[in-house]
Scaffold this active site. Structure first.
Site, PDB file in Angstrom:
ATOM      1  N   CYS A 130       0.833  -1.206   0.000  1.00  0.00           N
ATOM      2  CA  CYS A 130       0.000   0.000   0.000  1.00  0.00           C
ATOM      3  C   CYS A 130       0.865   1.253   0.000  1.00  0.00           C
ATOM      4  CB  CYS A 130      -0.919  -0.032   1.222  1.00  0.00           C
ATOM      5  SG  CYS A 130      -1.843   1.492   1.458  1.00  0.00           S
ATOM      6  N   CYS A 133      -0.289   4.061   2.286  1.00  0.00           N
ATOM      7  CA  CYS A 133      -0.052   3.806   3.719  1.00  0.00           C
ATOM      8  C   CYS A 133       1.425   3.991   4.058  1.00  0.00           C
ATOM      9  CB  CYS A 133      -0.435   2.373   4.106  1.00  0.00           C
ATOM     10  SG  CYS A 133      -1.958   1.771   3.401  1.00  0.00           S
ATOM     11  N   ASP A 134       2.312   3.465   3.232  1.00  0.00           N
ATOM     12  CA  ASP A 134       3.735   3.383   3.601  1.00  0.00           C
ATOM     13  C   ASP A 134       4.656   4.278   2.781  1.00  0.00           C
ATOM     14  OD1 ASP A 134       2.979   1.404   5.397  1.00  0.00           O
ATOM     15  OD2 ASP A 134       3.231  -0.194   3.930  1.00  0.00           O
TER      16      ASP A 134
END
Ligand code: NAP
Length: 306
Positions: A130, A133-134
């Site tokens: 993701c 997300c990261d």
């Protein structure tokens, strides 16, 4: 006892809840992770009508707030088991057991793995599924994105604003991502070189000492191997349905997707499926919403006839 339990809080589940609540049915939404599901991992959505451009988390929140205002109740928990046959359906979660007269299965799909040992070894240590997300961990670093669909290309674009270099690695020559977003990637590749497209290649191995340091690529056309230094690997090679709990009860296709008719009915009375968990052609937010609306409408009709 609820009228309807909806499993999964992505666009399909949220749309179903809005329709059911507007029909004055009681609804419980069971979501194991975050509201919005895989949509929250999309940085920029440009093909959901009404919004020229909107982020996945924002669109999800708008849908959720709409449902919440109508009285949606939500349990954040994973489903342990489901008893779907008979008039009273039971959904057992890690936070209690719930009953309903109808169930809408809308649990979407989970990320597919490259299926190499080193991928498991470096998960969370440089291997991610993701970018939204990261991605921020890779400011001015070098990353690889694997895949040739809308997700991988979208992630490559997103990461090109953060990382110093993005390798987009695809196993074939042709990408299946939409032309409009491929055009953006090609533009960046040609003008700044921040994205480098590597085709006909697969990741054979991921190497490093405690964290990702490089990937070994196999060029399928030339039958050669080469190593590229990277700090992170984003795997975006599609998704698979998380329907293990349904095996033997709900009819699934060979890949595990739920088989429904056009009214989103499964083979079990009172159980409907909507969104990416369902066997269907076009998997988009707008088609997930459409499925959710149909599933809820059919469930409402069934409940009203009782
Ligand atoms: P996808 O369209 O199924 O693409 C998966 C890609 O991964 C394909 O290019 C596939 O290669 C490749 N792949 C599969 N297994 C692989 C493996 N073991 N090793 C290397 N490569 C592998 O999946 P997606 O990109 O996640 O998209 C899923 C759905 O969501 C699609 O319908 C997509 O349109 C939609 N989506 C839409 C948006 C948007 O509209 N904003 C954003 C994201 C996703 P091949 O091409 O060779 O099969």
């Amino acid at each position: 006892m609820y009228d309807i339990i909806i499993v999964g809080g992505g666009p399909a589940g949220l749309t179903a809840s809005i329709y059911a609540l507007r029909a004055r049915k009681t609804v419980l939404l069971v979501e194991k992770m975050v509201i919005g599901g895989q949509v929250t991992q999309t940085d920029n959505i440009e093909n959901y009508p009404g919004f020229e451009s909107i982020s996945g988390p924002e669109l999800s929140m708008k849908m959720y707030e709409q449902a919440e205002k109508l009285g949606l109740k939500t349990v954040y928990s994973d489903v342990k088991s489901m008893q779907l046959e008979g008039d009273i359906k039971k959904v057992e979660t890690f936070d209690g057991e719930f009953e309903a007269k109808a169930v809408i299965l809308a649990m979407g799909a989970v990320a597919r793995n490259l299926d190499i040992d080193s991928e498991r070894e470096f998960r969370g240590k440089g291997v991610s599924y993701c970018a939204t997300c990261d991605g921020n961990f890779y400011k001015n670093k070098v990353v690889a994105v694997v895949g040739g669909g809308n997700s991988s290309v979208g992630e490559a674009l997103y990461l090109s604003n953060i990382a110093s270099k993005v390798y987009l690695i695809h196993r074939r020559e042709e990408f299946r991502a939409e032309k409009v977003i491929m055009q953006k990637v090609n533009e960046i590749a040609q003008t700044t070189g921040k994205i480098e497209i590597i085709t006909n290649s697969v990741v054979k191995d991921i190497e490093g000492n405690g964290k990702v340091e490089s990937i070994i690529l196999t060029n399928l056309a030339e039958k050669t191997e080469n190593e590229i230094a990277v700090d992170g690997v984003f795997v975006a090679i599609g998704r698979k349905p998380d329907t293990g709990l349904l095996e033997g009860v709900i009819e699934l296709d060979a890949s595990g997707y739920i088989i429904t008719d056009e009214e989103m009915k499964t083979n079990v009375k009172g159980v409907f499926a909507a969104g990416d968990v369902r066997k269907k052609g076009l998997k988009q937010i707008v088609t997930a919403c459409s499925d959710g609306a149909i599933a809820a409408t059919e469930a409402i009709e069934m409940l009203n006839k009782r």
